[in-house]
Design an enzyme around this catalytic site. Structure first.
Site, mmCIF file in Angstrom:
data_model
loop_
_atom_site.group_PDB
_atom_site.id
_atom_site.type_symbol
_atom_site.label_atom_id
_atom_site.label_comp_id
_atom_site.label_asym_id
_atom_site.label_seq_id
_atom_site.Cartn_x
_atom_site.Cartn_y
_atom_site.Cartn_z
ATOM 1 N N ASP A 44 36.405 13.307 23.967
ATOM 2 C CA ASP A 44 35.683 12.743 22.831
ATOM 3 C C ASP A 44 36.291 11.434 22.336
ATOM 4 O O ASP A 44 35.583 10.560 21.838
ATOM 5 C CB ASP A 44 35.644 13.764 21.688
ATOM 6 C CG ASP A 44 34.713 14.931 21.989
ATOM 7 O OD1 ASP A 44 33.918 14.824 22.939
ATOM 8 O OD2 ASP A 44 34.795 15.947 21.277
ATOM 9 N N GLU A 113 34.071 10.207 10.875
ATOM 10 C CA GLU A 113 34.391 10.355 9.460
ATOM 11 C C GLU A 113 35.313 9.246 9.002
ATOM 12 O O GLU A 113 35.979 8.584 9.811
ATOM 13 C CB GLU A 113 35.057 11.709 9.181
ATOM 14 C CG GLU A 113 36.496 11.831 9.604
ATOM 15 C CD GLU A 113 36.722 12.097 11.072
ATOM 16 O OE1 GLU A 113 37.592 11.412 11.669
ATOM 17 O OE2 GLU A 113 36.024 12.968 11.632
ATOM 18 N N ASP A 142 45.569 16.805 -0.776
ATOM 19 C CA ASP A 142 46.176 16.083 0.351
ATOM 20 C C ASP A 142 45.290 14.922 0.786
ATOM 21 O O ASP A 142 45.758 14.011 1.464
ATOM 22 C CB ASP A 142 46.391 17.027 1.528
ATOM 23 C CG ASP A 142 47.635 17.886 1.356
ATOM 24 O OD1 ASP A 142 48.420 17.628 0.419
ATOM 25 O OD2 ASP A 142 47.829 18.819 2.157
ATOM 26 N N ALA A 150 27.389 14.014 13.134
ATOM 27 C CA ALA A 150 28.047 14.023 14.444
ATOM 28 C C ALA A 150 29.518 14.380 14.331
ATOM 29 O O ALA A 150 30.087 15.003 15.233
ATOM 30 C CB ALA A 150 27.896 12.654 15.110
ATOM 31 N N THR A 153 31.726 18.612 13.005
ATOM 32 C CA THR A 153 32.427 19.696 13.698
ATOM 33 C C THR A 153 33.867 19.318 14.029
ATOM 34 O O THR A 153 34.583 20.119 14.629
ATOM 35 C CB THR A 153 31.708 20.066 15.013
ATOM 36 O OG1 THR A 153 31.688 18.914 15.866
ATOM 37 C CG2 THR A 153 30.307 20.532 14.751
ATOM 38 N N ALA A 154 34.295 18.113 13.659
ATOM 39 C CA ALA A 154 35.636 17.652 14.009
ATOM 40 C C ALA A 154 36.585 17.904 12.834
ATOM 41 O O ALA A 154 36.765 19.030 12.404
ATOM 42 C CB ALA A 154 35.576 16.178 14.412
ATOM 43 N N TYR A 155 37.212 16.852 12.310
ATOM 44 C CA TYR A 155 38.173 16.984 11.215
ATOM 45 C C TYR A 155 37.547 17.697 10.012
ATOM 46 O O TYR A 155 38.177 18.532 9.356
ATOM 47 C CB TYR A 155 38.657 15.586 10.840
ATOM 48 C CG TYR A 155 39.925 15.523 10.027
ATOM 49 C CD1 TYR A 155 40.609 16.676 9.640
ATOM 50 C CD2 TYR A 155 40.454 14.295 9.657
ATOM 51 C CE1 TYR A 155 41.771 16.601 8.901
ATOM 52 C CE2 TYR A 155 41.618 14.204 8.910
ATOM 53 C CZ TYR A 155 42.273 15.366 8.537
ATOM 54 O OH TYR A 155 43.416 15.284 7.802
#
Length: 252
Positions: A44, A113, A142, A150, A153-155
């Protein structure tokens, strides 16, 4: 699209480089300025880099990396037929404008993001505005991030944010380890919204602003908005498009 005009890119890992050599021998290659499609061999990270560097050209990825959420299954055979049958997903990136205390500003685009992360021993303290209207006077955490469908689903997903359908027309605003408000889980915002993060007590609680992998240190104000005029096109095998992947990921 003429699927015979292909340009290949590959990550530096051995698996991807070996695949690159095989595919170029088998299908030939065109320069990127003459190609109609780019085939990316890696994970990715390579896909995001390729999209950033070649806005306008569709990119078909084959997984020679680790996660490969944005990639198709790798195969040496049938590439031209797969390209001809591929289904596009159109993604609009986010534009980040990060301003430092001296007034200097830096802009960058992010497909997944934009993240605001604490850069010191103490939690970040952020004021959050949506379309210049204050929505949260003080978030102690934090950090926080604004994710596209898109990138949801990542971070964003790791930070317990929601997975967004690709055509939902919304962005996910997600806190990371929020201390105050203690139970705030974030918000879903219209895609057209502009989100502004003002860094409170910036000298004591410095942050960094990250647009995918591009980092700006010590900003005091970060403005983030979708850019509908910039369209990235990712190609997927039929039945395995981004919409299907986003739905499937929620039932894992």
């Amino acid at each position: 699209m003429d699927p015979t005009r292909v340009h290949f890119v590959a990550s530096q890992v051995l698996l991807a480089q070996e695949a690159l050599a095989r595919l170029v021998r088998r299908y030939g290659e065109h320069p990127v300025d003459k190609a109609d499609v780019i085939v990316a061999l890696g994970g990715d990270g390579l896909m995001l880099t390729t999209l950033h560097q070649n806005a306008g050209l569709p990119v078909y990825g084959m997984n020679r990396g680790t996660v490969g959420f944005l990639m198709n299954t790798y195969s040496d055979s049938g590439l031209l037929e797969r390209l001809a049958a591929a289904e596009p997903a159109v993604i609009n990136p986010l534009r980040m404008r990060a301003t430092r205390a001296d007034g200097g500003a830096v802009e960058a685009l992010a497909i997944n993001e934009v993240s605001i992360l604490r850069a010191g021993p103490q939690a970040a303290k952020l004021r959050i505005l949506v379309d210049e209207r204050e929505r949260l006077s003080e978030l102690v955490a934090d950090g926080a991030l604004l994710a596209t469908p898109a990138g949801s689903t990542a971070y964003n997903y790791s930070a317990h944010g929601p997975i967004l359908p690709i055509g939902s027309g919304v962005l996910a605003l997600t806190p990371m380890a929020a201390f105050r408000p203690r139970r705030w889980r974030g918000a879903l915002l219209p895609k057209a919204a502009q989100v502004t993060f003002e860094v409170l007590e910036a000298d004591k609680r410095p942050v960094s602003a990250v647009a995918n992998s591009f980092e700006v240190r010590d900003p005091v104000r970060i403005e983030v908005a979708s850019v509908p005029k910039v369209c990235h096109r990712i190609l997927f095998d039929p039945g395995h498009g981004l919409e299907e992947r986003l739905i499937r990921e929620q039932f894992v």
